[in-house]
Design an enzyme around this catalytic site. Structure first.
Site, PDB file in Angstrom:
ATOM      1  N   TYR A 215      51.092  38.529  30.406  1.00 14.32           N
ATOM      2  CA  TYR A 215      51.998  38.296  29.275  1.00 14.32           C
ATOM      3  C   TYR A 215      53.432  38.687  29.631  1.00 14.32           C
ATOM      4  CZ  TYR A 215      47.867  37.562  26.354  1.00 14.32           C
ATOM      5  OH  TYR A 215      46.695  37.088  25.826  1.00 14.32           O
TER       6      TYR A 215
ATOM      7  N   LYS B 268      39.439  43.265  37.140  1.00 16.99           N
ATOM      8  CA  LYS B 268      38.909  42.162  37.956  1.00 16.99           C
ATOM      9  C   LYS B 268      39.453  42.372  39.374  1.00 16.99           C
ATOM     10  CE  LYS B 268      36.749  38.181  38.379  1.00 16.99           C
ATOM     11  NZ  LYS B 268      35.325  37.953  38.119  1.00 16.99           N
TER      12      LYS B 268
ATOM     13  N   ASP C  50      34.034  40.226  33.601  1.00 23.32           N
ATOM     14  CA  ASP C  50      32.989  39.260  33.228  1.00 23.32           C
ATOM     15  C   ASP C  50      31.698  39.991  32.848  1.00 23.32           C
ATOM     16  OD1 ASP C  50      33.495  39.831  35.871  1.00 23.32           O
ATOM     17  OD2 ASP C  50      32.770  37.959  36.690  1.00 23.32           O
TER      18      ASP C  50
ATOM     19  N   ASP D 153      43.223  41.437  25.168  1.00 25.10           N
ATOM     20  CA  ASP D 153      43.378  40.470  24.075  1.00 25.10           C
ATOM     21  C   ASP D 153      42.031  39.798  23.810  1.00 25.10           C
ATOM     22  OD1 ASP D 153      44.526  38.862  22.206  1.00 25.10           O
ATOM     23  OD2 ASP D 153      45.769  37.709  23.580  1.00 25.10           O
TER      24      ASP D 153
ATOM     25  N   ASP E  35      38.979  40.617  20.595  1.00 30.78           N
ATOM     26  CA  ASP E  35      38.457  39.607  19.655  1.00 30.78           C
ATOM     27  C   ASP E  35      36.937  39.559  19.749  1.00 30.78           C
ATOM     28  OD1 ASP E  35      41.050  38.827  18.851  1.00 30.78           O
ATOM     29  OD2 ASP E  35      40.444  36.731  18.725  1.00 30.78           O
TER      30      ASP E  35
END
Ligand code: NAD
Length: 335
Positions: A125, A174, A207, A231, A235
């Site tokens: 971002y 990751k 993952d 982010d 959710d």
């Protein structure tokens, strides 16, 4: 002592109705705040020609504490996300997104209590991206991770865990593929973790974290991660406890804090009195806790829990058939 002034941005879409509900709840529980109402987003664009007017920025800086409804960022060139702009402008480096199970929701799980702490100003971002070929067929974006940024968010996460008497922090990354950026984040977070021997530090690839969250969410306590992963994971966590209507978020920096719902302006249900105001009411609870007003925060939480558990005038997303105003009235009655 002078009264605390709260900057209020009602926002777009369902924003005004759910922010109004939260203010009524704060008033009912006896919070003696002054409120300074300012605009941002589409509402501001229509009134002033700007998405983020200077008067709004000045109010956020002056009052330090802001309660904010969701903002619609118009789709198209030239419009950077208002939320990303606010987070960068006020160095709100930490995005704290707690989810807890409330009895009575249609959620698949019970006994979930997870805080996702998302780095809020760096990563994917960072805002550097462009189309790089003349034919418009190739685009690139830069992800920026700094040691300083990774360190301060990791410290924030471990300090939060210690203050809230939590047992474990899971560092989600990751680094196996994104060796430079995610690698630096993981290495730095590991160093920070070694300074907190009282808290278990766990590492998990993003993952796998998604799969584990869906299969066995109760194993998680505090999650700390980079911007994009945070982010998405937050959710996912909202989905575990009954949806976006139950998910608040606090954007916290050294000087300022902005409390909001995790979700957006929900244009599909805007103006229909269908929105669940719990997200912004829960954000107000985070705001009260930040201000050291734990008693009032707890009163609101138990009133909200009672309404949801009893199914008294709950909204559609919670399995009920009532509107935002009915749900709010049920909470206010219990206060
Ligand atoms: P959204 O979060 O607005 O809605 C996703 C789904 O969740 C919709 O079906 C919606 O009806 C439902 N939902 C959301 N909040 C709810 C609530 N309180 N009660 C009941 N149902 C609720 O996502 P979107 O539709 O992708 O985005 C709409 C706009 O919001 C976009 O312009 C986006 O840029 C903006 N947005 C703003 C923020 C923010 O201001 N923090 C965050 C995300 C998206």
């Amino acid at each position: 002592m002078s009264k605390q002034t709260i900057t209020v941005i009602k926002g777009d879409g369902i924003g005004p109705s759910i922010v109004e509900a939260a203010i009524q709840v704060l008033e009912k529980v006896g919070c003696e705040f002054d409120y300074e109402y300012v605009d941002a987003g589409l509402t501001a664009l229509e009134k002033t020609g700007e998405l983020l007017p200077q008067a709004t920025l000045d109010a956020i800086a002056r009052n330090k504490i802001t309660l904010k409804g969701p903002l619609t960022t118009p789709v198209g060139e030239g419009f950077t996300s208002i939320n990303v702009t606010l987070r960068k402008k006020f160095s709100l480096y930490s995005n704290v997104r707690p989810v807890i199970s409330f009895k009575g929701t249609k959620a698949r799980y019970e006994n979930i209590d997870i805080i996702t702490i998302r780095e809020n100003t760096e990563g994917m971002y960072s805002g550097h991206g462009q189309v790089v070929s003349a034919d418009g067929m190739v685009a690139e974006a830069t992800s920026i991770v700094t040691k300083e940024g990774a360190e301060r968010i990791a410290v924030f996460a471990f300090e939060t865990a210690r203050r809230e008497k939590r047992k474990k922090v899971t560092i989600v990354h990751k680094a196996n593929i994104l060796k430079s950026t995610s690698g630096l984040f993981l290495k730095t977070a590991r160093e920070v973790a070694s300074r907190y021997p009282d808290i278990e530090a766990q590492e998990m690839i993003v993952d796998n974290a998604c799969m584990q969250l869906v299969m066995n969410p109760q194993q998680f306590d505090v999650i700390v991660t980079t911007n994009l992963f945070g982010d998405i994971l937050s959710d996912l966590c909202a989905g575990l406890v009954g949806g976006l209507g139950m998910a608040p978020g606090a954007n916290i920096g050294a000087d300022c804090a902005i409390f909001e719902a995790v979700h957006g302006s929900a244009p599909d249900i805007a103006g229909k009195n269908l929105a669940n105001p719990s997200s912004v009411i829960l954000a107000s609870i985070q705001m009260l806790e930040y201000l050291g007003m734990q008693d009032k925060a707890e009163k609101i939480r138990s009133a909200l829990a009672d309404v949801i558990a009893s199914g008294d005038r709950t909204t559609r997303d919670l399995g009920g058939s009532f509107g935002t105003t009915d749900f709010t009235a049920a909470v206010l009655e219990r206060l």
